[in-house]
Design a protein around this motif. Sequence first.
Motif, PDB file in Angstrom:
ATOM      1  N   TYR A  32       0.822  -1.198   0.000  1.00  0.00           N
ATOM      2  CA  TYR A  32       0.000   0.000   0.000  1.00  0.00           C
ATOM      3  C   TYR A  32       0.863   1.257   0.000  1.00  0.00           C
ATOM      4  O   TYR A  32       1.875   1.334   0.687  1.00  0.00           O
ATOM      5  CB  TYR A  32      -0.887   0.063   1.241  1.00  0.00           C
ATOM      6  N   ALA A  33       0.426   2.250  -0.751  1.00  0.00           N
ATOM      7  CA  ALA A  33       0.916   3.596  -0.524  1.00  0.00           C
ATOM      8  C   ALA A  33       0.182   4.135   0.708  1.00  0.00           C
ATOM      9  O   ALA A  33      -0.964   3.769   0.974  1.00  0.00           O
ATOM     10  CB  ALA A  33       0.629   4.485  -1.732  1.00  0.00           C
ATOM     11  N   MET A  34       0.858   4.986   1.460  1.00  0.00           N
ATOM     12  CA  MET A  34       0.297   5.462   2.721  1.00  0.00           C
ATOM     13  C   MET A  34       0.323   6.979   2.771  1.00  0.00           C
ATOM     14  O   MET A  34       1.163   7.631   2.117  1.00  0.00           O
ATOM     15  CB  MET A  34       1.109   4.915   3.896  1.00  0.00           C
ATOM     16  N   GLY A  56      10.393   4.975  -1.250  1.00  0.00           N
ATOM     17  CA  GLY A  56      11.386   5.790  -1.925  1.00  0.00           C
ATOM     18  C   GLY A  56      10.897   7.160  -2.325  1.00  0.00           C
ATOM     19  O   GLY A  56      11.695   8.068  -2.537  1.00  0.00           O
ATOM     20  N   ASN A  57       9.592   7.314  -2.436  1.00  0.00           N
ATOM     21  CA  ASN A  57       9.029   8.592  -2.856  1.00  0.00           C
ATOM     22  C   ASN A  57       8.125   9.143  -1.760  1.00  0.00           C
ATOM     23  O   ASN A  57       7.288   8.424  -1.212  1.00  0.00           O
ATOM     24  CB  ASN A  57       8.220   8.416  -4.132  1.00  0.00           C
ATOM     25  N   THR A  58       8.309  10.414  -1.480  1.00  0.00           N
ATOM     26  CA  THR A  58       7.473  11.097  -0.493  1.00  0.00           C
ATOM     27  C   THR A  58       6.975  12.407  -1.083  1.00  0.00           C
ATOM     28  O   THR A  58       7.558  12.940  -2.033  1.00  0.00           O
ATOM     29  CB  THR A  58       8.233  11.386   0.807  1.00  0.00           C
ATOM     30  N   TYR A  59       5.900  12.914  -0.506  1.00  0.00           N
ATOM     31  CA  TYR A  59       5.331  14.175  -0.972  1.00  0.00           C
ATOM     32  C   TYR A  59       4.678  14.857   0.220  1.00  0.00           C
ATOM     33  O   TYR A  59       4.063  14.195   1.053  1.00  0.00           O
ATOM     34  CB  TYR A  59       4.307  13.936  -2.082  1.00  0.00           C
ATOM     35  N   TYR A  60       4.831  16.183   0.282  1.00  0.00           N
ATOM     36  CA  TYR A  60       4.324  16.931   1.429  1.00  0.00           C
ATOM     37  C   TYR A  60       3.469  18.108   0.971  1.00  0.00           C
ATOM     38  O   TYR A  60       3.763  18.749  -0.047  1.00  0.00           O
ATOM     39  CB  TYR A  60       5.492  17.469   2.272  1.00  0.00           C
ATOM     40  N   ALA A  61       2.471  18.398   1.764  1.00  0.00           N
ATOM     41  CA  ALA A  61       1.760  19.654   1.580  1.00  0.00           C
ATOM     42  C   ALA A  61       2.698  20.794   1.964  1.00  0.00           C
ATOM     43  O   ALA A  61       3.601  20.618   2.780  1.00  0.00           O
ATOM     44  CB  ALA A  61       0.504  19.676   2.447  1.00  0.00           C
ATOM     45  N   ASP A 100      -4.537   1.521  -2.299  1.00  0.00           N
ATOM     46  CA  ASP A 100      -4.174   0.272  -2.982  1.00  0.00           C
ATOM     47  C   ASP A 100      -3.461   0.593  -4.286  1.00  0.00           C
ATOM     48  O   ASP A 100      -3.962   0.322  -5.378  1.00  0.00           O
ATOM     49  CB  ASP A 100      -5.422  -0.551  -3.229  1.00  0.00           C
ATOM     50  N   THR A 101      -2.283   1.175  -4.167  1.00  0.00           N
ATOM     51  CA  THR A 101      -1.481   1.570  -5.316  1.00  0.00           C
ATOM     52  C   THR A 101      -0.019   1.648  -4.890  1.00  0.00           C
ATOM     53  O   THR A 101       0.271   1.804  -3.701  1.00  0.00           O
ATOM     54  CB  THR A 101      -1.932   2.934  -5.870  1.00  0.00           C
ATOM     55  N   ILE A 102       0.872   1.557  -5.876  1.00  0.00           N
ATOM     56  CA  ILE A 102       2.293   1.686  -5.557  1.00  0.00           C
ATOM     57  C   ILE A 102       2.748   3.139  -5.639  1.00  0.00           C
ATOM     58  O   ILE A 102       3.865   3.465  -5.271  1.00  0.00           O
ATOM     59  CB  ILE A 102       3.158   0.823  -6.496  1.00  0.00           C
ATOM     60  N   LEU A 103       1.868   4.008  -6.116  1.00  0.00           N
ATOM     61  CA  LEU A 103       2.246   5.397  -6.360  1.00  0.00           C
ATOM     62  C   LEU A 103       2.050   6.257  -5.122  1.00  0.00           C
ATOM     63  O   LEU A 103       1.363   5.867  -4.184  1.00  0.00           O
ATOM     64  CB  LEU A 103       1.409   5.966  -7.504  1.00  0.00           C
ATOM     65  N   VAL A 104       2.619   7.435  -5.117  1.00  0.00           N
ATOM     66  CA  VAL A 104       2.309   8.436  -4.105  1.00  0.00           C
ATOM     67  C   VAL A 104       0.991   9.103  -4.495  1.00  0.00           C
ATOM     68  O   VAL A 104       0.852   9.562  -5.622  1.00  0.00           O
ATOM     69  CB  VAL A 104       3.428   9.486  -4.015  1.00  0.00           C
ATOM     70  N   VAL A 105       0.037   9.132  -3.614  1.00  0.00           N
ATOM     71  CA  VAL A 105      -1.253   9.761  -3.893  1.00  0.00           C
ATOM     72  C   VAL A 105      -1.551  10.792  -2.812  1.00  0.00           C
ATOM     73  O   VAL A 105      -1.219  10.589  -1.648  1.00  0.00           O
ATOM     74  CB  VAL A 105      -2.389   8.730  -3.996  1.00  0.00           C
ATOM     75  N   THR A 106      -2.183  11.897  -3.237  1.00  0.00           N
ATOM     76  CA  THR A 106      -2.344  13.018  -2.320  1.00  0.00           C
ATOM     77  C   THR A 106      -3.787  13.428  -2.092  1.00  0.00           C
ATOM     78  O   THR A 106      -4.032  14.375  -1.356  1.00  0.00           O
ATOM     79  CB  THR A 106      -1.569  14.242  -2.847  1.00  0.00           C
ATOM     80  N   THR A 107      -4.733  12.747  -2.698  1.00  0.00           N
ATOM     81  CA  THR A 107      -6.133  13.133  -2.553  1.00  0.00           C
ATOM     82  C   THR A 107      -6.892  12.070  -1.774  1.00  0.00           C
ATOM     83  O   THR A 107      -6.724  10.861  -2.012  1.00  0.00           O
ATOM     84  CB  THR A 107      -6.799  13.358  -3.914  1.00  0.00           C
TER      85      THR A 107
END
Length: 124
Positions: A32-34, A56-61, A100-107
Amino acid sequence: QVQLVESGGGLVQAGGSLRLSCATSGRTFSSYAMGWFRQAPGKDREFVAAISWIGGNTYYADSGKGRFTISRDNGKNTLYLQMNSLKPEDTAVYYCAAADTILVVTTAPDYAYWGQGTQVTVSS
């Protein structure tokens, strides 16, 4: 299915730090992406930070850039949010979520599973 339980919230003075944890159970955590979201009284739930399934990938507001760090320990099935230099405007209920994805998701709609939330209160 995956179950999420947050902990680590509390009352802290402005400038202080907290580390939130999100313990997971159920399906394989690493698949899971979290993410972390928060909701203040009278406001919509907003994105805080996200991490890909491997980490390996992160994203921040913008609100948390330079102050918050999201991380995960797939061996312990746990997600973390280290919050430093806290401000009164960070006061909110913080939720962890799994997508349920390998990507970084923000919504929020991209996340299928949610914890019950943990209260963070920052006093001035």
